[in-house]
Every structure is written in C-alpha cells, then in structure tokens.
Write an enzyme that holds these catalytic residues in place. Structure first.
Site, PDB file in Angstrom:
ATOM      1  N   SER A 143       0.856  -1.189   0.000  1.00 29.61           N
ATOM      2  CA  SER A 143       0.000   0.000   0.000  1.00 29.61           C
ATOM      3  C   SER A 143       0.889   1.235   0.000  1.00 29.61           C
ATOM      4  O   SER A 143       2.111   1.131   0.062  1.00 29.61           O
ATOM      5  CB  SER A 143      -0.908  -0.007   1.222  1.00 29.61           C
ATOM      6  OG  SER A 143      -0.119   0.191   2.379  1.00 29.61           O
ATOM      7  N   LYS A 144       0.244   2.377  -0.031  1.00 34.10           N
ATOM      8  CA  LYS A 144       0.958   3.663  -0.123  1.00 34.10           C
ATOM      9  C   LYS A 144       2.076   3.797   0.899  1.00 34.10           C
ATOM     10  O   LYS A 144       3.110   4.392   0.610  1.00 34.10           O
ATOM     11  CB  LYS A 144      -0.033   4.823   0.082  1.00 34.10           C
ATOM     12  CG  LYS A 144      -0.801   5.163  -1.183  1.00 34.10           C
ATOM     13  CD  LYS A 144      -0.497   6.595  -1.635  1.00 34.10           C
ATOM     14  CE  LYS A 144      -0.868   6.832  -3.075  1.00 34.10           C
ATOM     15  NZ  LYS A 144      -2.324   6.851  -3.297  1.00 34.10           N
ATOM     16  N   ARG A 145       1.853   3.264   2.109  1.00 36.84           N
ATOM     17  CA  ARG A 145       2.878   3.491   3.131  1.00 36.84           C
ATOM     18  C   ARG A 145       4.178   2.720   2.829  1.00 36.84           C
ATOM     19  O   ARG A 145       5.203   2.977   3.423  1.00 36.84           O
ATOM     20  CB  ARG A 145       2.342   3.181   4.529  1.00 36.84           C
ATOM     21  CG  ARG A 145       2.173   1.741   4.828  1.00 36.84           C
ATOM     22  CD  ARG A 145       1.360   1.517   6.089  1.00 36.84           C
ATOM     23  NE  ARG A 145       0.844   0.187   6.119  1.00 36.84           N
ATOM     24  CZ  ARG A 145       1.522  -0.863   6.549  1.00 36.84           C
ATOM     25  NH1 ARG A 145       2.749  -0.714   7.006  1.00 36.84           N
ATOM     26  NH2 ARG A 145       0.990  -2.067   6.532  1.00 36.84           N
TER      27      ARG A 145
END
Ligand code: GLU
Length: 477
Positions: A247-249
C-alpha cells in the site's frame, strides 16, 4: 459484444476497475495475462469495469490506458466497457429466473439486519436465508422492491483446480445466495464479470488471489447457465517489505509514479514485475521476447512476493545502460528544463545525448541522468553549491589560472589532450591530480560531483570550458 473466438484459442483479459491510476499489482496482473496470451498465440482483451460511475471518470480510465501503453501491453480489439453491457447482464439474470436458478427476493432491509444481528449474536458468519428462495408466492405488494438472488446449491462442494493455487475446495453450504441484480435493476460485479467473461470467450482468468473467494461464487452462475468454466489462476498479491499487502505506506503504488517520480524505464518495471511472482531458473534480466517464450502459469509462486525497490533500481540501472542515448536524452530533457527553468534547444538535446554515454554508467533512474547532465546547460555565472564553493577556496584560483593557460594552448580539444594538460599543471605545482581536478570540477559544473572531469571538458567544448574557468579565476576568494 462481438468478440468471437476460435475454439480453444486462449483468451485472457485484464479487467480493472478505475481507481485513478494503474496499481502496480494490476499492472503485474495485466502483464501476466498479456504474456500468457502472447505465449499461446491467443488474445488479450481489456475490459474496463466502470460500473461505479463516481470513480470511473475519464481521467481514471485514461490513467489505466496510459499505464498499459507505457508498459507496452497492447490489447486485442476494442476497449470494452462493462457499463455498456448492463442490458445483457439483466437478460442473463432473467434467464436464470426463468430456469429456476435465481429468485426474486423481497426481504426488507430490516429483515436482513435482523438476520445479520442474529448471526453475530450466535457468532457464526452471516448468510442470508430468504423465505423467497423456495416460495411460489407473489410479491408482497405489486410494486414491492426486490433483488434477484442466485439460488446457490446448499449441498455438495465446489472445486477449483487453480493453475496457481492448486486444488481448492469449498463446501457449498458456505456459499450464499448472492445478489445478481440490485433493486434498481443494475447488475452486481459478480454477475457482470461472469457474463462478460463468457461473452468475450475468456478461457483463462488470471487475477489477484483476493478474488479466489469470488471465483467460487461466480462458478455458481457459470454452472447454472451451463457455460464452460474458465481456467482460474489466482496470483498472490504483492506485499511490502513488512509482509503486509502493498500500500501507499510502502512506497509508490501507481505505475505513473514509477515513471514520473521515480524515473523508471518501462522495460525495467515490466521486468521487475514479471520476476515478482514468477521465475525462470535464475534469470533476472528477461527481455520481453524471452518472457513471451518462457511464460507459463506453472512457475507462478504460491506465496506473496515482497516488493524490493533496491532490486527495481538495480534493474533500472541496467536498462538505462542498455538504452539508446537519444531516447534517454529525450526522457531527461523535460526534467532538466524544470531544473534550469528554460526549454532546451534541439542542439542542446543532441549534446545531452552525447553526454548520456558518460552519465548512464552511474545513474539508477532518469532523475539522476537529468541531475548529472544539468551542468551542461548552466549559464555564467554558474550557481555553485556549498560543497563546490569549498573546493574553490585556498589555492584553487591560482591552480585554475594555470589550468586555463594550459588548456588554452591545446591544439586539439580531446579528453586525452585535456588530461595531459591538467596532469602537467598538477606536476608543476607539486600537488596531486585530485587537488587540481576537484576545483576544476567545481568551476565547470558548480558541483562537487560530476562525470569524469575530462569528459566534462569535452562535452562543454573549448569555449564554454575556458569561459567558466575564467569566470571562477577572477572571483575574489
Ligand atoms: N474489476 C476487478 C478488480 O479490479 C477485477 C475483476 C476480475 O479480474 O475478475 O479488482
């Protein structure tokens, strides 16, 4: 839908729901489908699942097409849009109603909520239990809203021989009477995907394993309709370094970010995504041509692969070194224009192309190429950063004056001749070559790092090199 297929011709598809960008996981799914189809001389289709009207904007759809084009994943025939087939989805639901494989369910929201609460209290998974399933009664009121539900089998089991996951079995008692048509007559994803895959002649459904559970439910429709079952291949998702779903993180997730922000080449990202979850012996660098030749489903791994940006960067460095200089110059030019705040002339882009030969051995991405090449297009007086300024202190000015004299006297402007001149200045001044080369670099580029200094002299040319030197020599220390 007009996609007709030869019997047994392999047909795969990529069926993204527009989310605003092409996710790297989606890109890998698309790549696997593309490779499988090309390997078998079949067809690869693209179907945009645009039933969520709010998310399916033109920009969101274009972002997917753009990502596919950039990665060189061409699809056969037109671009299909799921929303165009809503009438066909409703028609299939009608056929299922008529054949007794589906039923109109008039349960109210309250009744559903009640069942859900009861299941929760009894700590069992919720499964709708509609009295309308086996009820011949008419609608409670003539205009009562209803959904169309699948009459899912309640006994026996459903088996999938998944080309990646192996044999997976689910007890039919675990499957529910899912909704096929909502009360407003629109189809659900479950119905739409099955009807479209069938109508498009899809033989192999290759997708993320987050859809494995859906496959069992979708098979309920396929069996009810008596349609051929596709071969399923559910590919494990991409995870981040910590083992959680990417994911984005964990870093960028959109293909566009790898191109625009991280300066990756499409062949590098494509090669990396291919290796992420599929292997062919120890091969790491795999050309598209070989990938088409070698790709199969048997060598797709069963466990999630971890995204490793370092590996991707290394591959990108490899492909940068392989890439044609003119192409790299074209990619770096807009970035340089941003850095220097003006457009580059065609002749300057040609110079940048020549510079690529010395820039590309060290660059891991297009940004590094741009940063490395920016010195070529600076104007006098050069902006000099702090580290370079430090190199221009002390006896630098005197050494630069000597270098200027030595270089001015050269008959020919070649890297070898320049090297000879600079070396003799160092010798005569009784200092190491680096003590001359470092201030020279600072004076010519305004930076403490650059390509080899003799290459820099050659790329800048005699006039510009001497002018930059002269400008620094005259500066007060
Ligand atoms: N539209 C679905 C998604 O983007 C994929 C459907 C499928 O591959 O069956 O997740």
């Amino acid at each position: 839908m007009s996609a007709t297929t030869e019997p047994r011709q392999v047909v795969t598809r990529f069926a993204p729901s527009p989310t605003g960008f092409l996710h790297i996981g989606g890109a890998r799914t698309a790549l696997f489908n593309w490779l499988f189809a090309r390997h078998h001389g079949g067809k690869f289709l693209l179907r945009i699942e645009d039933t969520d009207k709010v998310r399916s904007t033109k920009e969101a759809i274009d972002a997917i097409l753009d990502g596919m084009n950039w990665l060189g994943l061409d699809w056969d025939g037109e671009t299909y849009f799921q929303s165009h087939f809503a009438a066909r989805h409703a028609e299939v639901a009608q056929q299922m109603l008529e054949a007794g494989h589906a039923y109109r369910c008039y349960m109210t929201q309250e009744e559903l909520a009640e069942q859900r609460a009861k299941a929760q209290a009894e700590r069992r998974p919720f499964k709708v239990n509609s009295i309308w399933r086996d009820c011949a009664a008419d609608a409670p009121t003539p205009d009562a809203p209803f959904v169309v539900r699948l009459k899912a089998p309640r006994t026996g089991e459903t088996v999938i021989e998944d080309a990646v996951q192996g044999r997976v079995v689910v007890q039919n008692s675990e499957l529910d009477d899912m909704v096929l048509l909502r009360s407003d007559g629109t189809p659900t994803y479950m119905l739409a995907v099955v009807v479209d895959d069938h109508d498009m002649g899809v033989t192999h459904v290759i997708r993320g394993d987050d859809h494995l559970n859906n496959a069992f439910r979708q098979l309920g429709i396929i069996k009810a309709m008596g349609w051929p079952e596709p071969i399923y291949a559910h590919v494990p998702l991409i995870h981040g370094q910590d083992g959680a779903k990417m994911s984005k993180r964990h870093g960028a997730t959109g293909v566009d970010a790898y191109r625009d922000e991280l300066g990756m080449l499409p062949e590098a990202l494509s090669n990396y995504l291919l290796r992420l979850g599929w292997g062919y012996g120890d091969e790491e660098i795999i050309s598209r041509e070989d990938a088409v030749k070698w790709f199969d489903l048997a060598n797709v791994g069963r466990s999630p692969s971890r995204f490793d940006i370092k590996k991707l960067e290394n591959l990108n460095g490899h492909y940068i070194r392989e890439a044609e200089n003119g192409r790299l110059a074209g990619l770096a030019a807009p970035r340089i224009e941003k850095l220097i705040g003006r457009p580059l002339a065609e002749s300057e882009i040609a110079t940048l192309g020549q510079a690529m030969e010395v820039l590309k051995p060290r660059a891991k991405n297009v940004d590094e190429l741009a940063e490395g090449g920016t010195f070529l297009f600076k104007t006098i007086p050069l902006d000099v950063d702090e580290r370079a300024a430090a190199l221009l202190e002390g006896q630098a000015s005197e050494l630069l004056t000597r270098v200027h004299t030595a270089l001015s006297g050269l008959d020919e402007w070649t890297a070898e001749a320049a090297e000879g001149a600079v070396r003799s200045v160092a010798e005569q001044a009784g200092v190491k070559l680096g003590q001359v080369a470092q201030p020279l670099r600072a004076a010519l580029t305004g930076r403490a790092t650059s390509p080899g200094i003799f290459d820099v002299l050659l790329l800048l040319g005699r006039e510009e090199s001497l002018a930059r030197l002269a400008d620094q020599m005259t500066k007060e220390q």
